[in-house]
Motif scaffolding. Structure first.
Motif, PDB file in Angstrom:
ATOM      1  N   VAL A  25       0.786  -1.467  -0.106  1.00 43.02           N
ATOM      2  CA  VAL A  25       0.068  -0.005   0.059  1.00 43.02           C
ATOM      3  C   VAL A  25       1.098   1.143   0.115  1.00 43.02           C
ATOM      4  O   VAL A  25       0.582   2.001   0.241  1.00 43.02           O
ATOM      5  CB  VAL A  25      -1.263   0.356   1.494  1.00 43.02           C
ATOM      6  N   THR A  27       2.804   2.697   1.841  1.00 39.21           N
ATOM      7  CA  THR A  27       2.247   4.022   3.407  1.00 39.21           C
ATOM      8  C   THR A  27       4.243   3.459   4.515  1.00 39.21           C
ATOM      9  O   THR A  27       4.296   2.191   4.361  1.00 39.21           O
ATOM     10  CB  THR A  27       1.289   2.793   4.122  1.00 39.21           C
ATOM     11  N   ILE A  28       4.166   4.423   5.003  1.00 39.63           N
ATOM     12  CA  ILE A  28       5.008   4.051   5.665  1.00 39.63           C
ATOM     13  C   ILE A  28       4.612   5.256   7.287  1.00 39.63           C
ATOM     14  O   ILE A  28       3.672   5.741   6.939  1.00 39.63           O
ATOM     15  CB  ILE A  28       6.913   4.828   5.614  1.00 39.63           C
ATOM     16  N   SER A  29       4.634   4.035   7.856  1.00 43.52           N
ATOM     17  CA  SER A  29       3.962   5.056   9.298  1.00 43.52           C
ATOM     18  C   SER A  29       4.805   4.826  10.394  1.00 43.52           C
ATOM     19  O   SER A  29       5.923   3.593  10.734  1.00 43.52           O
ATOM     20  CB  SER A  29       2.400   4.646   9.607  1.00 43.52           C
ATOM     21  N   ASP A  30       4.426   5.444  12.045  1.00 41.18           N
ATOM     22  CA  ASP A  30       5.525   5.545  13.093  1.00 41.18           C
ATOM     23  C   ASP A  30       4.262   4.520  13.957  1.00 41.18           C
ATOM     24  O   ASP A  30       4.889   3.906  14.916  1.00 41.18           O
ATOM     25  CB  ASP A  30       5.664   6.633  13.651  1.00 41.18           C
ATOM     26  N   LYS A  31       3.262   4.072  13.385  1.00 39.99           N
ATOM     27  CA  LYS A  31       2.680   3.240  14.428  1.00 39.99           C
ATOM     28  C   LYS A  31       1.344   2.868  13.352  1.00 39.99           C
ATOM     29  O   LYS A  31       0.575   3.323  13.215  1.00 39.99           O
ATOM     30  CB  LYS A  31       1.652   4.260  15.511  1.00 39.99           C
ATOM     31  N   VAL A  32       1.230   1.440  13.787  1.00 36.90           N
ATOM     32  CA  VAL A  32       0.123   0.755  12.976  1.00 36.90           C
ATOM     33  C   VAL A  32      -1.117   0.044  13.901  1.00 36.90           C
ATOM     34  O   VAL A  32      -0.378  -0.843  13.792  1.00 36.90           O
ATOM     35  CB  VAL A  32       1.081  -0.512  12.246  1.00 36.90           C
ATOM     36  N   TYR A  33      -2.390   0.570  13.591  1.00 39.92           N
ATOM     37  CA  TYR A  33      -3.284  -0.479  14.498  1.00 39.92           C
ATOM     38  C   TYR A  33      -3.775  -1.459  12.811  1.00 39.92           C
ATOM     39  O   TYR A  33      -4.465  -0.613  11.622  1.00 39.92           O
ATOM     40  CB  TYR A  33      -4.295   0.259  14.601  1.00 39.92           C
ATOM     41  N   TRP A  43       3.392  -5.499   6.501  1.00 42.52           N
ATOM     42  CA  TRP A  43       4.646  -4.298   7.787  1.00 42.52           C
ATOM     43  C   TRP A  43       6.349  -4.936   7.967  1.00 42.52           C
ATOM     44  O   TRP A  43       6.484  -6.297   9.127  1.00 42.52           O
ATOM     45  CB  TRP A  43       4.055  -3.970   8.915  1.00 42.52           C
TER      46      TRP A  43
ATOM     47  N   LYS B 183      -4.489   6.175   6.154  1.00 36.60           N
ATOM     48  CA  LYS B 183      -3.121   6.700   6.390  1.00 36.60           C
ATOM     49  C   LYS B 183      -3.289   7.963   6.896  1.00 36.60           C
ATOM     50  O   LYS B 183      -4.549   8.840   6.398  1.00 36.60           O
ATOM     51  CB  LYS B 183      -1.780   6.785   4.917  1.00 36.60           C
ATOM     52  N   LYS B 189      -4.231  10.384  13.794  1.00 32.54           N
ATOM     53  CA  LYS B 189      -4.013   9.154  13.978  1.00 32.54           C
ATOM     54  C   LYS B 189      -4.408   9.282  15.355  1.00 32.54           C
ATOM     55  O   LYS B 189      -5.528   8.644  16.136  1.00 32.54           O
ATOM     56  CB  LYS B 189      -3.565   8.143  13.748  1.00 32.54           C
ATOM     57  N   LEU B 226      -5.061   1.476  10.787  1.00 33.64           N
ATOM     58  CA  LEU B 226      -5.008   2.882  10.525  1.00 33.64           C
ATOM     59  C   LEU B 226      -3.565   2.372  10.934  1.00 33.64           C
ATOM     60  O   LEU B 226      -2.774   2.077  11.293  1.00 33.64           O
ATOM     61  CB  LEU B 226      -5.627   3.193  12.104  1.00 33.64           C
TER      62      LEU B 226
END
Lengths: 84, 227
Positions: A25, A27-33, A43, B183, B189, B226
């Motif tokens: 997807v 996507t880069i994130s600092d926290k994933v739910y 991830w 995102k 978030k 999310l």
């Protein structure tokens, strides 16, 4: 990477100084739910340098918009019934 | 200016309006040209024009430095890529009657740095909407038709989304698709965890006394990740 649960939601948190990245997807994130059926293995952790490289790649993918040519305008004028 | 001059001037203006309207109407899907009618112009007000017959609205209001508000009926639209791309003073966009026929929406609002409000988007049939809100740092209010967000959506450039917008976005997520990600900016978030409500017929309704967090609604009820 830390995998934990908050209110029964699976949560992924990267190690200090790292980020989570999902290539599927983009996507880069600092926290994933994670969604209820989501695959956590999608991830992976990446470094700050890798994050910056990926973001630079994505920026470069932003193509230049197609511009209308003179021929486009002449065609349009012709359709409008405007003659030289 | 004499009355005659004034009348002639008005006639000229009227013709101009007719020509522009004709150009808008000519924006048909599949044509070999795309007129981008107002792109790169100093237009400030487009309320006098009817966009309801235009099928191609690609770049229609892109790079318009002076436009602040757009309210358009897009009921015939099929292409909306770069619709308002890089219009730096645009603050409010009201999209009326966006149907399932729209198939392109890449970068619709990219680089609209002062954009605060967009309603109401229907992303159901869009093959792609990459960068739809990229660099929209001031976006606060955004509205979607419920259940029409079918694929991963990135609104991570917008830290100031209101609670109502977050709820609206969550309700916009389609609950039948799998493997998709919403995102958001870290601030938004985090806020999702604090928004409480109830779920009725699959719809989240914000309610201080509710027992379901918006994060739970997104991940469990909708099945979206999310990030």
């Amino acid at each position: 990477m830390i995998t934990s649960t908050e209110n029964e939601i699976r949560v992924l948190i990267p190690d200090n100084g790292k980020w989570l990245y999902n290539a599927n997807v983009k996507t880069i994130s600092d926290k994933v739910y994670l969604g209820i059926k989501a695959d956590a293995s999608e991830w992976v952790e990446i470094t700050e340098d890798e994050k910056q490289r990926l973001e630079a790649e994505w920026e470069a993918e932003i193509d230049n918009p197609d511009e209308a040519t003179e021929e486009d305008y002449l065609n349009a004028l012709e359709r409008l019934g405007v003659k030289e | 200016m004499s009355l005659r001059d004034k009348v002639e001037q008005l006639i000229e203006l009227a013709k101009l309006k007719e020509v522009i309207q004709a150009r808008i109407d000519l924006n048909k899907y599949g044509n070999s040209y795309n007129l981008f009618v107002f792109s790169n112009t100093n237009i400030t007000d487009v309320s006098m024009f009817d966009f309801s017959k235009a099928e191609t609205l690609t770049k229609m209001f892109s790079e318009c430095p002076n436009i602040e508000k757009i309210e358009v009926d897009v009921s015939s639209a099929r292409l909306l890529a770069r619709f308002c791309y890089n219009s730096p003073n645009l603050k409010k966009v009201i999209i009326k009657k966006m149907t399932d026929a729209v198939s392109e929406g890449d970068m619709m609002f990219q680089s609209c740095g002062n954009l605060e409000s967009v309603e109401t988007l229907n992303l159901k049939s869009l093959k792609s909407y990459d960068g739809v809100f990229r660099f929209c740092n001031k976006l606060k209010d955004v509205g979607f038709v419920p259940e029409t967000i079918m694929r991963t959506l990135n609104i991570s450039w917008s830290p100031d989304l209101t609670d109502n917008s977050l709820v609206n976005t969550a309700n916009g997520l389609n609950s039948t698709v799998t493997g998709q990600t919403l995102k958001l900016h870290t601030t938004s978030k985090t806020r999702c965890s604090t928004i409480k409500g109830t779920v009725t017929d699959g719809t989240f309704v914000q309610n201080e006394n509710g027992t379901v967090s918006l994060t739970t609604f997104i991940t469990t009820n909708k099945g979206w990740t999310l990030a």
